[in-house]
Design a protein around this motif. Sequence first.
Motif, PDB file in Angstrom:
ATOM      1  N   GLU A  54      -6.527   2.147  11.555  1.00 49.18           N
ATOM      2  CA  GLU A  54      -6.025   3.151  10.614  1.00 49.18           C
ATOM      3  C   GLU A  54      -4.506   3.171  10.549  1.00 49.18           C
ATOM      4  N   HIS A  55      -3.996   3.139   9.350  1.00 43.91           N
ATOM      5  CA  HIS A  55      -2.611   3.526   9.037  1.00 43.91           C
ATOM      6  C   HIS A  55      -2.661   4.265   7.708  1.00 43.91           C
ATOM      7  N   ILE A  56      -1.938   5.358   7.623  1.00 43.99           N
ATOM      8  CA  ILE A  56      -1.940   6.177   6.415  1.00 43.99           C
ATOM      9  C   ILE A  56      -1.069   5.560   5.333  1.00 43.99           C
ATOM     10  N   GLY A  57       0.076   5.029   5.732  1.00 43.78           N
ATOM     11  CA  GLY A  57       1.001   4.408   4.790  1.00 43.78           C
ATOM     12  C   GLY A  57       2.042   3.623   5.559  1.00 43.78           C
ATOM     13  N   ILE A  58       2.522   2.533   4.988  1.00 38.35           N
ATOM     14  CA  ILE A  58       3.464   1.652   5.664  1.00 38.35           C
ATOM     15  C   ILE A  58       4.816   1.714   4.955  1.00 38.35           C
ATOM     16  N   PRO A  59       5.894   2.017   5.665  1.00 38.17           N
ATOM     17  CA  PRO A  59       7.211   2.075   5.028  1.00 38.17           C
ATOM     18  C   PRO A  59       7.720   0.680   4.657  1.00 38.17           C
ATOM     19  N   ARG A  60       8.652   0.649   3.741  1.00 38.45           N
ATOM     20  CA  ARG A  60       9.181  -0.634   3.264  1.00 38.45           C
ATOM     21  C   ARG A  60       9.749  -1.480   4.399  1.00 38.45           C
ATOM     22  N   ARG A  61      10.347  -0.840   5.386  1.00 34.59           N
ATOM     23  CA  ARG A  61      10.993  -1.604   6.461  1.00 34.59           C
ATOM     24  C   ARG A  61       9.980  -2.393   7.293  1.00 34.59           C
ATOM     25  N   LEU A  62       8.719  -1.986   7.272  1.00 36.88           N
ATOM     26  CA  LEU A  62       7.683  -2.660   8.059  1.00 36.88           C
ATOM     27  C   LEU A  62       6.679  -3.425   7.206  1.00 36.88           C
ATOM     28  N   ALA A  63       6.786  -3.298   5.888  1.00 40.40           N
ATOM     29  CA  ALA A  63       5.755  -3.853   5.006  1.00 40.40           C
ATOM     30  C   ALA A  63       5.662  -5.370   5.092  1.00 40.40           C
ATOM     31  N   ALA A  64       6.778  -6.055   5.282  1.00 46.96           N
ATOM     32  CA  ALA A  64       6.735  -7.517   5.334  1.00 46.96           C
ATOM     33  C   ALA A  64       5.907  -8.006   6.514  1.00 46.96           C
ATOM     34  N   ALA A  65       5.969  -7.288   7.635  1.00 48.93           N
ATOM     35  CA  ALA A  65       5.236  -7.698   8.834  1.00 48.93           C
ATOM     36  C   ALA A  65       3.833  -7.115   8.881  1.00 48.93           C
ATOM     37  N   MET A  66       3.700  -5.840   8.536  1.00 48.45           N
ATOM     38  CA  MET A  66       2.416  -5.160   8.688  1.00 48.45           C
ATOM     39  C   MET A  66       1.549  -5.204   7.438  1.00 48.45           C
ATOM     40  N   GLY A  67       2.145  -5.479   6.286  1.00 46.50           N
ATOM     41  CA  GLY A  67       1.412  -5.368   5.037  1.00 46.50           C
ATOM     42  C   GLY A  67       1.142  -3.907   4.707  1.00 46.50           C
ATOM     43  N   THR A  68       0.575  -3.662   3.555  1.00 46.56           N
ATOM     44  CA  THR A  68       0.217  -2.288   3.168  1.00 46.56           C
ATOM     45  C   THR A  68      -1.293  -2.104   3.018  1.00 46.56           C
ATOM     46  N   VAL A  69      -2.064  -3.161   3.287  1.00 46.47           N
ATOM     47  CA  VAL A  69      -3.523  -3.068   3.191  1.00 46.47           C
ATOM     48  C   VAL A  69      -4.085  -2.586   4.526  1.00 46.47           C
ATOM     49  N   TRP A  70      -4.511  -1.341   4.565  1.00 47.06           N
ATOM     50  CA  TRP A  70      -5.169  -0.762   5.737  1.00 47.06           C
ATOM     51  C   TRP A  70      -6.282   0.146   5.219  1.00 47.06           C
TER      52      TRP A  70
END
Length: 313
Positions: A54-70
């Motif tokens: 679970e992640h509710i939302g991913i900030p731009r600073r982490l999006a390149a590494a974590m992605g936004t698909v959760w």
Amino acid sequence: MLPEGRLSYGIQLPVQSRSTLYAEPWEAAAGPADLVETARAADRHGFAYIACCEHIGIPRRLAAAMGTVWYDPVATLAHLAAVTTRVRLLSHIALVGLRHPLLSAKQYATLDHLSGGRLVLGVGAGHVREEFDALGVDFTRRGALLDEAVDALKAALGPREFPSYRGEEVAFEGLGQSPRPVQRPRPPLWVGGSSPAAVRRAALRGDGWLPQGGRRDQLPALLAELRRLREEAGIRTPAETGAVTEPLYVGEPAWDVGRRTLAGAPERLAESLRAYRAMGVDQIQVRFRSRSRTELTDQLAAFADGVAPHLDG
């Protein structure tokens, strides 16, 4: 609980989270049908659980590494419960400190009820400050919030239809919640994380422990600390302990699976993985390198048929 006396194995599902640390290229174009077929394969081949994070939302600073698909774990695991029959449904991990425990209890009790008692509730503190900020939750107090959420959830998911709990910030009494979980006295609650605080939380409050990454050679000391804390607290029931293995590939790959991948003959993989059982680990979470859903489900079958029979020696 998972089967006793043997090293069980589960899988973190593909597609539902797409961090660049582990997502395969084919997952970018994958969707619900691929999740369903992977879950069915895990169910068919004797995997102990399928897991969703679970992640509710991913900030731009982490999006390149974590992605936004959760994907949402409750919705995803409920969907997969309807197309499987045996495999356990693990939230690895749910950020229960971000919401009132009664809300989480309602969701996860319903999931356990609908699945016929297959829920394993894995929880963790979280690490993305912006998620907490957006929801008005104090990030610096996430550990304390999780401690209280765990205590409240244990009460709310217990056998009483009208549970009661009174803590420092959370209190409820006389509010009936049904449907109740199928599992008695309640679904198992596993705590995720490898920090000293997470290990302590797992030892004193959890039914199990889910380490987050880390090297193999760090596990024995963490396991010893968990057992020591549990013994000192007078908790006599053992915790269900887990480990996340290195990436796996059963057989000799015809493509570059990466230097960190444990690949080769089933007996070689089993010999390496048995070291986890020697440390006192009860279940391993495995993830396979693959170039397609078909290759992934083939790997699940190859592991179950070739590796699993040798995990106990």
